[in-house]
Design a protein around this motif. Structure first.
Motif, PDB file in Angstrom:
ATOM      1  N   GLU A  89       0.837  -1.206   0.000  1.00 52.44           N
ATOM      2  CA  GLU A  89       0.000   0.000   0.000  1.00 52.44           C
ATOM      3  C   GLU A  89       0.873   1.258   0.000  1.00 52.44           C
ATOM      4  N   ARG A  90       1.963   1.208   0.771  1.00 56.71           N
ATOM      5  CA  ARG A  90       2.874   2.352   0.833  1.00 56.71           C
ATOM      6  C   ARG A  90       3.600   2.545  -0.495  1.00 56.71           C
ATOM      7  N   ALA A  91       3.919   1.444  -1.168  1.00 58.57           N
ATOM      8  CA  ALA A  91       4.558   1.543  -2.488  1.00 58.57           C
ATOM      9  C   ALA A  91       3.639   2.256  -3.475  1.00 58.57           C
ATOM     10  N   ILE A  92       2.355   1.912  -3.442  1.00 55.64           N
ATOM     11  CA  ILE A  92       1.377   2.545  -4.337  1.00 55.64           C
ATOM     12  C   ILE A  92       1.219   4.023  -3.982  1.00 55.64           C
ATOM     13  N   GLU A  93       1.236   4.322  -2.682  1.00 51.23           N
ATOM     14  CA  GLU A  93       1.136   5.711  -2.235  1.00 51.23           C
ATOM     15  C   GLU A  93       2.320   6.536  -2.750  1.00 51.23           C
ATOM     16  N   LEU A  94       3.528   5.957  -2.690  1.00 48.73           N
ATOM     17  CA  LEU A  94       4.706   6.642  -3.221  1.00 48.73           C
ATOM     18  C   LEU A  94       4.564   6.901  -4.717  1.00 48.73           C
ATOM     19  N   ALA A  95       4.032   5.922  -5.431  1.00 45.32           N
ATOM     20  CA  ALA A  95       3.836   6.071  -6.875  1.00 45.32           C
ATOM     21  C   ALA A  95       2.846   7.200  -7.167  1.00 45.32           C
ATOM     22  N   ARG A  96       1.810   7.303  -6.359  1.00 42.69           N
ATOM     23  CA  ARG A  96       0.832   8.389  -6.539  1.00 42.69           C
ATOM     24  C   ARG A  96       1.485   9.743  -6.280  1.00 42.69           C
TER      25      ARG A  96
END
Length: 205
Positions: free
Chosen positions: A99-106
Motif C-alpha cells: 500500500e505504501r509503495a502505491i502511495e509513493l507512486a501516486r
C-alpha cells in the motif's frame, strides 16, 4: 559527486570519494562488500547527500530494505529532488507494505521523473497491486503509450516482460505469450528469460 564532497576537508573528501568509488564498482558483483564501503563513507560524511544516496543504493542491492529506505529518504531530504522513488517503492514492497509503495507512486505523479525512472515506478506499482491480489489493476498499471511492440525504448524489454508476467498471473495466457515474445525481441542484451517464459506458457506436446 566531487562537487558535493568539496565541503569536506580535502583529505577526508579523498577518503570518502575512494570508498564511494569502490562501492560503485562492487555494487553489482559483490553488493555486501559495496555496502561496507558505503557504510564507511556514511560514517565519515553523513551530512552529504550523495553519500547517503550511495549508501541507500548499496543497501538496496544487498537486500537491506529498511536501511536502503532510510538512507534514500535522507538523501531525498538533503537534495530536495525526486530521489530514487522507484527503488524506495520497491523497498516498501519488500518490507511487506505494498500500500505504501502505491502511495509513493501516486505522490511521484507530481514529480519530474525521467522516463526510465517513471517506467520503473510503474513496474513496481504493478507489482504492489499484484501483492495485494489486484491482478487486473496490475495489468492496467503498466499500460501506456510506450507499451507498443512497434516502438523501442531502452526500457522496452523490462516493460514488456513485466506486462507479460502480470498478464500470466491474471490468467490471460495467450496475451502473456505474445508479450513475452515482444520482450524477447526487444531484449538485445539478453537480460530476461522472456523467450523461455513464452515457451513454458505455450502448448506442450
Amino acid at each position: 559527486m566531487k562537487q558535493e564532497l568539496r565541503g569536506l576537508p580535502k583529505g577526508l573528501a579523498e577518503i570518502v570519494g575512494r570508498h564511494l568509488a569502490a562501492a560503485g564498482m562492487l555494487v553489482d558483483s559483490e553488493p555486501e562488500l559495496a555496502l561496507e564501503h558505503a557504510r564507511y563513507a556514511r560514517s565519515k560524511a553523513a551530512r552529504v547527500g550523495v553519500v547517503r544516496e550511495a549508501a541507500g543504493l548499496a543497501a538496496y542491492h544487498a537486500g537491506e530494505w529498511a536501511e536502503a529506505l532510510s538512507e534514500l529518504r535522507a538523501a531525498r531530504r538533503m537534495s530536495h529532488g525526486a530521489g530514487h522513488v522507484a527503488v524506495m517503492a520497491d523497498c516498501e514492497r519488500a518490507l511487506g507494505r505494498p500500500e505504501r509503495a502505491i502511495e509513493l507512486a501516486r505522490e511521484a505523479q507530481s514529480l519530474k521523473l525521467d522516463p526510465e525512472e517513471a517506467v520503473e515506478l510503474r513496474i513496481v506499482a504493478a507489482g504492489a497491486r499484484r501483492d495485494m491480489g489486484q491482478l487486473d489493476a496490475a495489468v492496467v498499471a503498466l499500460q501506456g503509450e510506450d507499451l507498443d511492440a512497434k516502438r523501442r525504448y531502452p526500457w522496452s524489454a523490462r516493460l514488456f516482460y513485466a506486462y507479460a508476467d502480470n498478464l500470466a498471473a491474471a490468467g490471460r495466457t495467450e496475451e502473456a505469450i505474445r508479450w513475452f515474445l515482444n520482450a524477447a525481441q526487444a531484449d538485445d542484451d539478453n537480460e530476461t528469460d522472456a523467450a523461455e517464459r513464452a515457451f513454458e506458457l505455450g502448448p506442450q506436446d
